[in-house]
Scaffold this motif. Structure first.
Motif, PDB file in Angstrom:
ATOM      1  N   GLU A  24       0.828  -1.212   0.000  1.00  0.00           N
ATOM      2  CA  GLU A  24       0.000   0.000   0.000  1.00  0.00           C
ATOM      3  C   GLU A  24       0.861   1.260   0.000  1.00  0.00           C
ATOM      4  OE1 GLU A  24      -3.904  -1.805   2.357  1.00  0.00           O
ATOM      5  OE2 GLU A  24      -2.315  -0.777   3.465  1.00  0.00           O
ATOM      6  N   GLN A  25       1.984   1.221   0.702  1.00  0.00           N
ATOM      7  CA  GLN A  25       2.879   2.368   0.699  1.00  0.00           C
ATOM      8  C   GLN A  25       3.440   2.612  -0.698  1.00  0.00           C
ATOM      9  OE1 GLN A  25       5.521   0.984   3.784  1.00  0.00           O
ATOM     10  NE2 GLN A  25       4.471   2.110   5.396  1.00  0.00           N
ATOM     11  N   ALA A  26       3.786   1.524  -1.389  1.00  0.00           N
ATOM     12  CA  ALA A  26       4.283   1.658  -2.757  1.00  0.00           C
ATOM     13  C   ALA A  26       3.181   2.165  -3.684  1.00  0.00           C
ATOM     14  CB  ALA A  26       4.817   0.320  -3.250  1.00  0.00           C
ATOM     15  N   LEU A  27       1.982   1.624  -3.512  1.00  0.00           N
ATOM     16  CA  LEU A  27       0.865   2.018  -4.371  1.00  0.00           C
ATOM     17  C   LEU A  27       0.519   3.495  -4.189  1.00  0.00           C
ATOM     18  CD1 LEU A  27      -1.203   0.985  -6.427  1.00  0.00           C
ATOM     19  CD2 LEU A  27      -2.706   0.410  -4.512  1.00  0.00           C
ATOM     20  N   ALA A  28       0.624   3.994  -2.961  1.00  0.00           N
ATOM     21  CA  ALA A  28       0.316   5.398  -2.688  1.00  0.00           C
ATOM     22  C   ALA A  28       1.265   6.336  -3.445  1.00  0.00           C
ATOM     23  CB  ALA A  28       0.401   5.674  -1.190  1.00  0.00           C
ATOM     24  N   ASP A  29       2.484   5.876  -3.704  1.00  0.00           N
ATOM     25  CA  ASP A  29       3.470   6.692  -4.411  1.00  0.00           C
ATOM     26  C   ASP A  29       3.484   6.435  -5.910  1.00  0.00           C
ATOM     27  OD1 ASP A  29       4.346   7.890  -2.060  1.00  0.00           O
ATOM     28  OD2 ASP A  29       5.871   6.361  -1.689  1.00  0.00           O
ATOM     29  N   PHE A  30       2.674   5.490  -6.370  1.00  0.00           N
ATOM     30  CA  PHE A  30       2.666   5.122  -7.790  1.00  0.00           C
ATOM     31  C   PHE A  30       1.784   6.109  -8.555  1.00  0.00           C
ATOM     32  CE2 PHE A  30       1.041   2.191 -11.233  1.00  0.00           C
ATOM     33  CZ  PHE A  30       2.237   2.155 -11.934  1.00  0.00           C
ATOM     34  N   PRO A  31       2.309   6.777  -9.576  1.00  0.00           N
ATOM     35  CA  PRO A  31       1.532   7.823 -10.249  1.00  0.00           C
ATOM     36  C   PRO A  31       0.277   7.333 -10.962  1.00  0.00           C
ATOM     37  CG  PRO A  31       3.606   7.392 -11.412  1.00  0.00           C
ATOM     38  CD  PRO A  31       3.673   6.666 -10.102  1.00  0.00           C
TER      39      PRO A  31
END
Length: 233
Positions: A24-31
Motif C-alpha cells: 500500500e505504501q508503494a501504491l500510494a506513491d505510484f503515479p
C-alpha cells in the motif's frame, strides 16, 4: 488499460499483514495508482487443520519449527518491531491461530460486494492488533464483517453454509500451486510478474512500474515491405 495485482495471503500470516501495508505504501506513491485493481486471493498455511481448531501462536510456532517457546517469542517481537516501523499495531503475545477457511470464504463474499479490502483489514486487525481471540469464534467474524460494511444476515448465511464460496477458495489455492507459490504473501502483477514475501515498498514500486510499462505488449514487426499509405504507394 489497468494493471491487476492479485495477492495471495492467509490471515494467520504476520508477513501478509506486513506485506499488505508495504504494498500500500508503494501504491500510494505510484503515479498510476487509480488504474491499479487489487484482488486478494486465498492461501491456507495449514489446510489440514480441523474447522474448529485453535491454539496459542507461540506454542504453535515453537512446535512447527522445532525451537523453544522463548525463541518463538523473540521471533514474534522481531516481527512486531517491523510492524511498528510500518505503522501497524501488533500484539507480540497472547495471540491465537487456527483454521482460516471460513475467513477466506467470507473474503470472496466481500469481493462480490465491493468490501474485500475493508473486511481483510478488519480480519488482520482482529488477529494481530486486538485482544479478543479471532479463530474459532463465528460471532467474532460476524462482528468484524458487519463493522466492515457487510450485511449481517447475509454474512451469517455464508458462514452457516460450508459450501458457500468454498469452490472460489479452492480455485485460488489451485492457481497458487500452478504459479509455484510455496508461501505467502505472494503478489502477481497482470499474471506476468510475481513478487514473493513482505518486500520493501521500493520492490513493489519497481514491480508496479514494470507491470505498467508492459501492460500492452509492443507490436513486433517481423517483416517490412512494399505497402501503400496516406502519402502514396
Amino acid at each position: 488499460m489497468a494493471v491487476q495485482v492479485e495477492i495471495w495471503t492467509d490471515i494467520n500470516c504476520p508477513f501478509c499483514y506486513l506485506g499488505k501495508r508495504r504494498f500500500e505504501q508503494a501504491l500510494a506513491d505510484f503515479p498510476h495508482s487509480a488504474n491499479v485493481r487489487v484482488v486478494h486471493r486465498s492461501f491456507e498455511l495449514d489446510p489440514t487443520l480441523p474447522a474448529d481448531h485453535t491454539g496459542p501462536v507461540i506454542g504453535h510456532i515453537a512446535e512447527k519449527y522445532g525451537i523453544s517457546e522463548a525463541q518463538a517469542a523473540a521471533n514474534e517481537r522481531g516481527i512486531g518491531a517491523q510492524a511498528e516501523e510500518a505503522g501497524l499495531p501488533y500484539r507480540t503475545a497472547g495471540r491465537d491461530f487456527g483454521n482460516s477457511f471460513d475467513m477466506h470464504r467470507l473474503l470472496h463474499y466481500a469481493l462480490d460486494h465491493g468490501k474485500q479490502e475493508e473486511v481483510l483489514d478488519a480480519l488482520y486487525r482482529g488477529n494481530f492488533a486486538e485482544e479478543r481471540p479471532l479463530f474459532g469464534d463465528t460471532e467474532r467474524l460476524v462482528e468484524l464483517a458487519v463493522g466492515a460494511g457487510l450485511d449481517e444476515a447475509d454474512t451469517r448465511a455464508v458462514l452457516a453454509d460450508p459450501e458457500a464460496y468454498a469452490d472460489a477458495v479452492r480455485a485460488d489455492e489451485d492457481q497458487a500451486a500452478r504459479f509455484g507459490a510455496r508461501g505467502v504473501p505472494f503478489f502477481v502483477f497482470d499474471r506476468k510478474l510475481a513478487v514473493s514475501g513482505a518486500q520493501p515498498p521500493e520492490v513493489f514500486g519497481q514491480a508496479l512500474e514494470r507491470a505498467w510499462e508492459e501492460r500492452e505488449p509492443a507490436l513486433e514487426v517481423v517483416a517490412d515491405g512494399a505497402a501503400c499509405g496516406p502519402d502514396g504507394c
